[in-house]
Every structure is written in C-alpha cells, then in structure tokens.
Scaffold this motif. Structure first.
Motif, short mmCIF file in Angstrom:
data_model
loop_
_atom_site.label_atom_id
_atom_site.label_comp_id
_atom_site.label_asym_id
_atom_site.label_seq_id
_atom_site.Cartn_x
_atom_site.Cartn_y
_atom_site.Cartn_z
N PRO A 108 0.83 -1.20 0.00
CA PRO A 108 0.00 0.00 0.00
C PRO A 108 0.87 1.26 0.00
CG PRO A 108 -0.73 -1.58 1.67
CD PRO A 108 0.61 -2.03 1.19
N CYS B 59 0.95 5.47 0.51
CA CYS B 59 0.19 6.55 1.15
C CYS B 59 1.08 7.78 1.25
CB CYS B 59 -0.27 6.10 2.53
SG CYS B 59 -1.32 7.32 3.38
N ALA C 158 -3.01 -3.88 6.51
CA ALA C 158 -4.11 -3.30 5.74
C ALA C 158 -3.59 -2.11 4.94
CB ALA C 158 -5.24 -2.86 6.66
N GLY C 159 -4.31 -1.79 3.88
CA GLY C 159 -3.90 -0.67 3.04
C GLY C 159 -5.07 0.22 2.68
N LEU C 160 -4.83 1.55 2.80
CA LEU C 160 -5.86 2.52 2.46
C LEU C 160 -6.01 2.65 0.95
CD1 LEU C 160 -4.95 5.40 4.96
CD2 LEU C 160 -7.02 3.98 5.04
N LYS D 24 -13.49 1.72 7.07
CA LYS D 24 -13.92 2.74 6.11
C LYS D 24 -14.39 3.97 6.88
CE LYS D 24 -17.80 2.63 3.92
NZ LYS D 24 -18.43 3.83 4.53
N SER E 51 -12.01 7.41 2.74
CA SER E 51 -11.08 6.32 2.43
C SER E 51 -11.67 4.99 2.87
CB SER E 51 -9.74 6.54 3.15
OG SER E 51 -9.90 6.44 4.55
N SER F 298 -10.25 0.74 3.54
CA SER F 298 -9.04 -0.01 3.83
C SER F 298 -9.31 -1.49 3.62
CB SER F 298 -8.60 0.23 5.27
OG SER F 298 -7.45 -0.52 5.60
#
Length: 263
Positions: free
Chosen positions: A51, A53, A67-69, A103, A220, A222
C-alpha cells in the motif's frame, strides 16, 4: 458410467517377466475434460502487496502492513504469481476477493482495479510497516526510495502510481463498490478481465501487478493485505482455465514392466 475391462497377461522375454496391460477400444468414449482451477491466497511469507500513502511526506513503505488505504492519496498495489499456468492455456475467468478492514462514514465508494503499467513492473513489496523505505523499496513518492526519505527511482508517471496510461493501464479490469453501511470483514468478489489475466500465464508474461484506486478526496476505505492475521481476510485470486482442446487423449495400449522373479 462407461466401464471397459483392461486385459492383462504375463510375458517372459529374455528371462525377465513382464505384465502387459492392454486398454480396450476407446471408440465412443468421451475424453476426460480438464478444467483446472488455481486458487491463490498467499500469506506474509509469499504475498506481494505494498500500500502506498502520502502521509508523513510519502516516504514510508508499508510492505508488511496488515491493511492498506485506498483514496485519492493512497494506492493499493498487489501481485499474484500465476506463471505456473501454461502459456498455451485459455483463461475462462479470474475472480479477485478483497476484504474490508475499515472505512470512513459516508457515501458508497467505488474502487477501480487496474493492471500496473509495464514501466513500473519492477516494484517490490518492501519490508516496512509504516517507516521510511529502504533503498529500492516503494513508497508514495518513489518506486524505489533512496533509503533516506528521498527518491532513487520515481514512479513512471506520478507519485502514488496514479497516472492513467503510464503508471497503470487505462482500461479497468474490475471494480469494487464499498457500501455506505458495509462493515469490517465484508468480502468483495470481483471478476477481472479474463483476457488480460491470461497474459500473466507462463514463465514469460505481462504480469506487472494490480493497482486499486479510488480518487475520492474525503473518504477512504481499507482492505486487508497478505500480512493480515486473519487468513481468510487476505487477498485471494481464483483463476479458472482450460488447456488446448480442453482434454487429453488416451493411448490405446501401454506396457508396465516388473523386473525380477515372479511367483
């Protein structure tokens, strides 16, 4: 079910005993149809996702984040290795499953899935969980950071791998719509463009990875990565394919030999 007897007989040749098996005529029988399915849901050891950012100057690598946004200032990169499928195979379908971890409140969010562009094919996952990328590791500002918060090799188009037609191919392979009331643990199954995934088959292929993008500036979402502690949350790809002709012919007879004394 069509059952036909296999005839066998003992034969002695040059002092050695053999068992001769002879298959019956296969006239009128249907050939076995091969319809393989490859399911990949890699974990931390073999998963590839990074991810990106722009937070904290955009120089941080998230290769082992759980986790990734995804929003206008965050991109989710991931890659599955399907090179074991023969290049001659035909991709029937490819389904990507991503699982929501968090979210922002708000309206439904549309996330599009693209093939990473050939100019960015050498990106790697990296080994950080939100700290400065080592030399060669990706981050928001660089495909390869310099290890000191700067750029060794830039993304081909723009920061965050965000330029259509350069950083990623213009045609979307699929999309994920995250509902306004969806909760953590919601899984989204997305059919990807089979013809494009077919290009990933074989040792020499055009698999540059996937980029998940959402250009909303205020909201956003995730998704879980391959490093998530819950195995079922990790990204999954199911590829269904057929081999040329869809089947294999059987020979009309074969011989199996056993050396040594027979009783």
């Amino acid at each position: 079910m069509d059952v036909r007897q296999i005839v066998h007989d003992l034969r002695q040749v040059g002092g050695a005993w053999y068992i001769l098996f002879t298959l019956p005529s296969l006239a009128g029988m249907s050939r076995p149809v091969i319809d393989p399915t490859l399911t990949l849901q890699p974990g931390a050891a073999d998963g590839e996702d990074s991810p990106l950012c722009n937070a904290f100057g955009g120089a941080r690598n998230n290769g082992i984040s759980n986790a990734g946004l995804v929003y206008n200032k965050a991109t989710f990169l991931l890659r599955f290795n399907v090179s074991s499928i023969p290049v001659s195979a035909l991709c029937t379908s490819a389904t990507l499953t991503m699982t929501l971890t968090a979210k922002d409140v708000g309206t439904p969010q549309a996330c599009n899935i693209y093939s990473v562009g050939v100019a960015n094919t050498t990106w790697i996952e990296g080994t950080k969980n939100g700290t400065t990328a080592d030399a060669g590791e990706p981050c928001w500002i660089a495909k390869q950071g310099d290890g000191a918060g700067g750029v060794l090799v830039a993304w081909a188009g723009s920061a965050g791998c965000k330029t259509s037609g350069t950083d990623y191919e213009a045609a979307a392979l699929g999309n994920i719509t995250v509902g306004a009331t969806d909760v953590a643990g919601t899984a989204y199954n997305t059919l990807l463009t089979a013809a494009r995934i077919q290009g990933w088959f074989g040792a020499v292929n055009t698999n540059h990875g996937l980029a998940i993008l959402n250009n909303d500036a205020g909201v956003s979402v995730s998704f879980a990565t391959s490093d998530h502690a819950t195995a079922s949350y990790r990204p999954k790809l199911v590829v269904v394919y057929t081999l040329p002709g869809g089947n294999y012919p059987l020979d009309s007879a074969f011989v199996s030999a056993f050396r040594g004394p027979m009783s």
